[in-house]
Motif scaffolding. Structure first.
Motif, mmCIF file in Angstrom:
data_model
loop_
_atom_site.group_PDB
_atom_site.id
_atom_site.type_symbol
_atom_site.label_atom_id
_atom_site.label_comp_id
_atom_site.label_asym_id
_atom_site.label_seq_id
_atom_site.Cartn_x
_atom_site.Cartn_y
_atom_site.Cartn_z
ATOM 1 N N ALA A 13 10.290 -11.493 14.114
ATOM 2 C CA ALA A 13 9.121 -10.944 13.426
ATOM 3 C C ALA A 13 9.581 -9.875 12.444
ATOM 4 O O ALA A 13 10.349 -8.982 12.806
ATOM 5 N N ARG A 14 9.136 -9.964 11.192
ATOM 6 C CA ARG A 14 9.571 -9.008 10.179
ATOM 7 C C ARG A 14 8.704 -9.120 8.933
ATOM 8 O O ARG A 14 8.063 -10.128 8.693
ATOM 9 N N TRP A 15 8.733 -8.058 8.157
ATOM 10 C CA TRP A 15 8.127 -8.067 6.830
ATOM 11 C C TRP A 15 9.212 -7.657 5.835
ATOM 12 O O TRP A 15 10.276 -7.200 6.223
ATOM 13 N N SER A 22 0.873 -1.165 0.000
ATOM 14 C CA SER A 22 0.000 0.000 0.000
ATOM 15 C C SER A 22 0.906 1.209 0.000
ATOM 16 O O SER A 22 2.115 1.099 -0.127
ATOM 17 N N GLN A 23 0.356 2.396 0.145
ATOM 18 C CA GLN A 23 1.189 3.584 0.092
ATOM 19 C C GLN A 23 2.219 3.622 1.206
ATOM 20 O O GLN A 23 3.292 4.191 1.032
ATOM 21 N N GLY A 24 1.918 3.003 2.333
ATOM 22 C CA GLY A 24 2.845 3.134 3.443
ATOM 23 C C GLY A 24 3.364 1.836 4.011
ATOM 24 O O GLY A 24 4.139 1.840 4.944
ATOM 25 N N LEU A 25 2.949 0.673 3.463
ATOM 26 C CA LEU A 25 3.299 -0.573 4.116
ATOM 27 C C LEU A 25 3.528 -1.652 3.081
ATOM 28 O O LEU A 25 2.797 -1.764 2.110
ATOM 29 N N LEU A 26 4.550 -2.443 3.313
ATOM 30 C CA LEU A 26 4.747 -3.633 2.491
ATOM 31 C C LEU A 26 5.024 -4.801 3.407
ATOM 32 O O LEU A 26 5.837 -4.710 4.303
ATOM 33 N N LEU A 27 4.322 -5.889 3.183
ATOM 34 C CA LEU A 27 4.423 -7.052 4.044
ATOM 35 C C LEU A 27 4.730 -8.271 3.204
ATOM 36 O O LEU A 27 4.086 -8.499 2.194
ATOM 37 N N MET A 28 5.721 -9.033 3.620
ATOM 38 C CA MET A 28 6.060 -10.260 2.915
ATOM 39 C C MET A 28 6.077 -11.405 3.917
ATOM 40 O O MET A 28 6.776 -11.350 4.910
ATOM 41 N N ILE A 29 5.305 -12.436 3.667
ATOM 42 C CA ILE A 29 5.149 -13.526 4.609
ATOM 43 C C ILE A 29 5.509 -14.833 3.937
ATOM 44 O O ILE A 29 5.019 -15.121 2.848
ATOM 45 N N PRO A 30 6.370 -15.659 4.575
ATOM 46 C CA PRO A 30 6.629 -16.967 3.996
ATOM 47 C C PRO A 30 5.377 -17.838 4.054
ATOM 48 O O PRO A 30 4.730 -17.940 5.091
ATOM 49 N N VAL A 31 5.031 -18.472 2.943
ATOM 50 C CA VAL A 31 3.845 -19.305 2.876
ATOM 51 C C VAL A 31 4.184 -20.594 2.153
ATOM 52 O O VAL A 31 4.908 -20.585 1.172
ATOM 53 N N SER A 32 3.687 -21.716 2.641
ATOM 54 C CA SER A 32 3.892 -22.986 1.967
ATOM 55 C C SER A 32 2.549 -23.588 1.604
ATOM 56 O O SER A 32 1.607 -23.536 2.388
ATOM 57 N N LEU A 33 2.453 -24.139 0.403
ATOM 58 C CA LEU A 33 1.227 -24.792 -0.034
ATOM 59 C C LEU A 33 1.254 -26.259 0.372
ATOM 60 O O LEU A 33 2.147 -26.998 -0.018
ATOM 61 N N ALA A 34 0.255 -26.679 1.124
ATOM 62 C CA ALA A 34 0.162 -28.074 1.519
ATOM 63 C C ALA A 34 -0.523 -28.874 0.420
ATOM 64 O O ALA A 34 -1.476 -28.415 -0.178
ATOM 65 N N GLN A 35 -0.022 -30.075 0.141
ATOM 66 C CA GLN A 35 -0.572 -30.866 -0.952
ATOM 67 C C GLN A 35 -1.691 -31.798 -0.490
ATOM 68 O O GLN A 35 -2.308 -32.475 -1.323
ATOM 69 N N ASN A 36 -1.997 -31.850 0.803
ATOM 70 C CA ASN A 36 -3.077 -32.704 1.267
ATOM 71 C C ASN A 36 -4.314 -31.891 1.629
ATOM 72 O O ASN A 36 -5.197 -32.345 2.332
ATOM 73 N N ASP A 37 -4.400 -30.646 1.110
ATOM 74 C CA ASP A 37 -5.583 -29.803 1.268
ATOM 75 C C ASP A 37 -5.844 -29.432 2.720
ATOM 76 O O ASP A 37 -6.976 -29.220 3.115
ATOM 77 N N THR A 38 -4.795 -29.395 3.535
ATOM 78 C CA THR A 38 -4.946 -28.949 4.917
ATOM 79 C C THR A 38 -3.815 -27.992 5.256
ATOM 80 O O THR A 38 -2.780 -27.958 4.595
ATOM 81 N N TRP A 39 -4.029 -27.181 6.277
ATOM 82 C CA TRP A 39 -3.002 -26.265 6.781
ATOM 83 C C TRP A 39 -2.641 -26.670 8.202
ATOM 84 O O TRP A 39 -3.500 -27.051 8.993
ATOM 85 N N THR A 40 -1.359 -26.590 8.518
ATOM 86 C CA THR A 40 -0.867 -26.948 9.843
ATOM 87 C C THR A 40 0.016 -25.833 10.378
ATOM 88 O O THR A 40 0.925 -25.372 9.692
ATOM 89 N N GLN A 41 -0.251 -25.384 11.605
ATOM 90 C CA GLN A 41 0.572 -24.361 12.230
ATOM 91 C C GLN A 41 1.927 -24.946 12.600
ATOM 92 O O GLN A 41 2.018 -26.019 13.207
ATOM 93 N N LYS A 42 3.008 -24.243 12.219
ATOM 94 C CA LYS A 42 4.361 -24.679 12.526
ATOM 95 C C LYS A 42 5.054 -23.648 13.418
ATOM 96 O O LYS A 42 4.486 -22.608 13.739
ATOM 97 N N ALA A 43 6.300 -23.959 13.808
ATOM 98 C CA ALA A 43 7.046 -23.064 14.693
ATOM 99 C C ALA A 43 7.190 -21.676 14.058
ATOM 100 O O ALA A 43 7.507 -21.563 12.870
ATOM 101 N N ASN A 44 6.956 -20.637 14.841
ATOM 102 C CA ASN A 44 7.067 -19.272 14.348
ATOM 103 C C ASN A 44 8.506 -18.918 14.008
ATOM 104 O O ASN A 44 9.449 -19.392 14.648
ATOM 105 N N ILE A 45 8.672 -18.060 13.004
ATOM 106 C CA ILE A 45 9.993 -17.537 12.691
ATOM 107 C C ILE A 45 10.491 -16.720 13.890
ATOM 108 O O ILE A 45 9.719 -15.974 14.507
ATOM 109 N N PRO A 46 11.746 -16.869 14.307
ATOM 110 C CA PRO A 46 12.209 -16.203 15.528
ATOM 111 C C PRO A 46 12.101 -14.684 15.488
ATOM 112 O O PRO A 46 11.748 -14.058 16.492
#
Length: 251
Positions: A36-38, A10-34
């Motif tokens: 925090a950043r964008w 947007s005009q004042g913010l840019l956010l980049m988040i690592p995302v992985s696509l699961a191949q079994n049609d489900t999402w699983t919460q994993k360990a957080n990145i140490p």
């Protein structure tokens, strides 16, 4: 699925988040990145995911590198950080090394062309030939061990249609045909040795674009293909079973 990066702009913010696509049609919460950043970028090498760079405020940048091991669901932050702190960079893995390309010294700061190379076998960084056109928020992909870097912002919010290709073997850059339409913060995807650049921004009124541009490196030609159903910036893309999946983002 392979990890990619997502950009929300947007005009004042840019956010980049690592995302992985699961191949079994489900999402699983994993360990957080140490850390925090964008504005970070990421790639997979040797079965591990490297998260590099980014920022925590609009006027700052980081050189932080943290490595995620899916086998143990743990992060390693003991390896050497990238020499040059930057945000909104692109990273790519080729022949066992990671190439950190371009970016900016802050979200509102100067764009960079610098290329730094990480060797996980020696835990060292080296400097390669700089990208000729300094840019941030580019689309990036690897075809036949060459790194394709398209679009992005050349300064501030000025979109670029530049395509430059880096050959790690010769440490040289080559200028290729320009994109059909300038974009910054688009997403790049490689499928069947073709480079797809989707979405992104062209400037005010800050509307995510639908257009998808396909580049054929054999003929050095771009073409417009079927557009995204929804205009978006900050989406992530990945390939599963010969199809490109576009996920999330901002309109």
């Amino acid at each position: 699925g392979a990890l990619t990066t997502t950009f929300t702009a947007s005009q004042g913010l840019l956010l980049m988040i690592p995302v992985s696509l699961a191949q079994n049609d489900t999402w699983t919460q994993k360990a957080n990145i140490p850390t925090a950043r964008w504005g970070l970028s990421s790639c997979e090498l040797g079965g591990k995911i490297y998260g590099i760079g980014g920022a925590q405020t609009k006027n700052s940048s980081l050189n932080t590198m943290e490595i995620y091991d899916p086998a143990t669901d743990t992060w390693d932050n003991t390896k050497k950080n990238m020499p040059t702190a930057r945000t909104e960079l692109s990273v790519a893995a080729v022949n066992g090394k990671i190439y950190a390309i371009g970016g900016a010294n802050s979200h509102s700061g100067s764009t960079l062309g610098i290329v730094e190379v990480y060797d996980p076998l020696t835990d060292t960084w080296d400097t390669a030939n700089a990208m000729p056109s300094p840019r941030k928020g580019t689309a990036c992909g690897v075809i036949n061990n060459k790194i394709y870097v398209a679009g992005g912002a050349v300064s501030g919010y000025t979109p670029s249609n530049i395509l430059e290709v880096y050959d790690p073997e010769t440490d040289n850059w080559a200028k290729k045909s320009n994109m059909l339409a300038a974009r910054y913060y688009p997403q790049g995807t490689v499928l069947n040795d073709a480079f797809y650049v989707s979405g992104g921004l062209i400037g005010a009124p800050w509307t995510g674009q639908k257009a998808v541009q396909k580049y054929d490196p054999t003929n050095d030609k771009w073409e417009l293909i079927t557009s995204l159903e929804h205009g978006r910036v900050g989406h992530t893309t990945d390939v599963i079973n010969g199809k490109i999946y576009a996920v999330g983002g901002d309109t």
